[in-house]
Design a protein around this motif. Structure first.
Motif, PDB file in Angstrom:
ATOM      1  N   GLY A  24      39.733  29.675  41.531  1.00 61.98           N
ATOM      2  CA  GLY A  24      38.702  28.891  42.210  1.00 61.98           C
ATOM      3  C   GLY A  24      39.259  28.218  43.453  1.00 61.98           C
ATOM      4  O   GLY A  24      38.613  28.211  44.516  1.00 61.98           O
ATOM      5  N   PHE A  78      39.896  30.837  46.132  1.00 58.97           N
ATOM      6  CA  PHE A  78      38.627  31.225  46.744  1.00 58.97           C
ATOM      7  C   PHE A  78      38.215  30.234  47.829  1.00 58.97           C
ATOM      8  O   PHE A  78      37.825  30.621  48.933  1.00 58.97           O
ATOM      9  N   ILE A  79      38.334  28.947  47.514  1.00 60.66           N
ATOM     10  CA  ILE A  79      37.960  27.901  48.473  1.00 60.66           C
ATOM     11  C   ILE A  79      38.880  27.921  49.689  1.00 60.66           C
ATOM     12  O   ILE A  79      38.431  27.884  50.838  1.00 60.66           O
ATOM     13  N   GLY A 127      31.959  27.499  46.620  1.00 58.03           N
ATOM     14  CA  GLY A 127      33.108  27.586  45.711  1.00 58.03           C
ATOM     15  C   GLY A 127      33.462  26.241  45.120  1.00 58.03           C
ATOM     16  O   GLY A 127      33.785  26.134  43.924  1.00 58.03           O
ATOM     17  N   GLY A 134      36.924  36.184  48.887  1.00 57.28           N
ATOM     18  CA  GLY A 134      36.674  35.056  49.771  1.00 57.28           C
ATOM     19  C   GLY A 134      36.523  35.468  51.225  1.00 57.28           C
ATOM     20  O   GLY A 134      35.873  34.765  52.013  1.00 57.28           O
TER      21      GLY A 134
END
Length: 392
Positions: A257, A260-261, A148, A314
């Motif tokens: 983003g 997600f990480i 990611g 995720g």
């Protein structure tokens, strides 16, 4: 597993390199007088290479060792990207014919896809080799978080360096897998001797990996659908100008983003939760998030809805990778990881085609469809989770 940090660095470097191209592909296409569909063809064919060769690389790593294949693939990745950078550098100064431009760009991009397709499955197989079952989801999530980060950094690097020329981001992107080669050589342990086995090779649709394959395909299908349709959806939903829509799209992609990480980092820290539980929870959140996307009326609501969906994704990604590793034998780890990775590549190919067709019918249909398929996956994963509880 002391090699997890080097593996994360390798993943970040290679994912950043792969994604950096997306920031400059549009200007390159226009500069060389090509058409927009040519860019789509390049990306799609790279996806085909991913589908065709992920299983191949995984199988070869079972025989020849994870480190050997990672070194070979990273070197091939470097030379393919370097050739692309050389050609773009030449072509923007002295543009050749359209057929030559298209042919070279397709060839180099496909070769990049050929070698990059080895990195995810072989890395996952290496984790499966060295990590006990209870901790695999955690380590897979660490690799997912690294991926990611690469997916976020790549376009940023490409866009920031493009002001110095369209070839400059490509030269830098080519250097990244070369750095990965040295990381592999220096920090990964030497390959243990692997004896070729006479056992039957894992079948393509082996029942032990059907659920991970399905989850893998759904996940990448919906990720690509979001990337392709989000900009159009913002334009049509809020009736704003193209430049403003591009800014809003960029902001939302950056937010999701980060979500997600962070989600994968959280999953990596919670080591006692089974992958089937993560798959169930992630599928439920993703179904809810995509359903909410179809109901939003403001930009903030859109960002929240996508964040919910991406948080679910995720959780799903490390879950299906861990389930894959846990369900097969030691000599099958590479080919199993490659097979599931190929399902992701299939999602990259089918996602843009099918989702844009749905979008033409109704802008909300791609997101409603994503919600439906993850609702199906919620029930399927719940049944597997229930069986797991009964066995325990």
């Amino acid at each position: 597993m002391k090699e997890i940090k080097p593996l994360m660095i390798i993943t970040i470097l290679c994912a950043s390199s792969m994604m950096a191209f997306l920031a400059v592909v549009g200007p390159i296409i226009r500069q060389l007088n090509l058409q927009e569909w040519h860019a789509g063809l390049m990306v799609a064919l790279a996806g085909v290479a991913w589908v065709m060769l992920s299983r191949f690389w995984g199988k070869k790593s079972d025989f020849y060792g994870r480190k050997n294949i990672l070194v070979f693939a990273s070197i091939g990745f470097f030379f393919s990207y370097l050739l692309l950078a050389f050609f773009v550098n030449y072509a923007v100064i002295t543009p050749p014919s359209i057929i030559i431009c298209l042919g070279v760009l397709i060839f180099t991009r496909v070769m990049i896809g050929v070698f990059y397709s080895a990195i995810p499955p072989v890395s996952n197989a290496l984790i499966a080799d060295k990590v006990e079952i209870q901790k695999r989801t955690s380590y897979m999530a660490s690799i997912g978080a690294a991926n990611g980060i690469g997916m976020v950094l790549g376009p940023i690097i490409g866009g920031a360096l493009a002001i110095y020329g369209l070839a400059v981001p490509l030269y830098i992107a080519a250097i990244l897998p070369l750095v990965a080669v040295f990381v592999v050589i220096i920090f990964l342990e030497p390959n243990k001797k692997i004896e070729k086995t006479q056992d039957t090779v894992l079948k393509l649709f082996d029942k032990r990996i059907r659920l991970p394959m399905l989850a893998s395909f759904f996940t990448m299908f919906c990720i690509v659908t979001s990337q392709v349709c989000l900009g159009f959806y913002i334009l049509d939903k809020f009736n704003i100008q193209a430049i403003q829509a591009a800014k809003v799209t960029g902001y939302i992609l950056s937010i999701i983003g980060v979500v997600f990480i962070i989600t994968q980092i959280i999953v990596s820290k919670l080591k006692n939760i089974s992958p089937y539980s993560w798959l169930f929870l992630g599928s439920l959140l993703t179904a809810l998030g995509y359903f909410l996307v179809s109901l939003i009326s403001t930009k903030i609501e859109l960002a929240i809805a996508f964040s919910i969906a991406v948080a679910g994704l995720g959780m799903i990604m490390p879950a299906f990778m861990a389930i894959t590793a846990n369900n097969v034998e030691a000599h099958e780890q590479g080919v199993a990881a490659g097979t599931v990775s190929a399902s992701q590549g299939l999602g990259i190919i089918i996602g843009p085609l099918f989702s844009t067709i749905l979008y033409e019918i109704n802008p909300t249909y791609p997101f409603i469809f994503c919600s439906i398929i993850f609702l199906v996956l919620t029930f399927v994963s719940f049944s597997y989770r229930k069986k797991e509880v009964l066995v325990c």
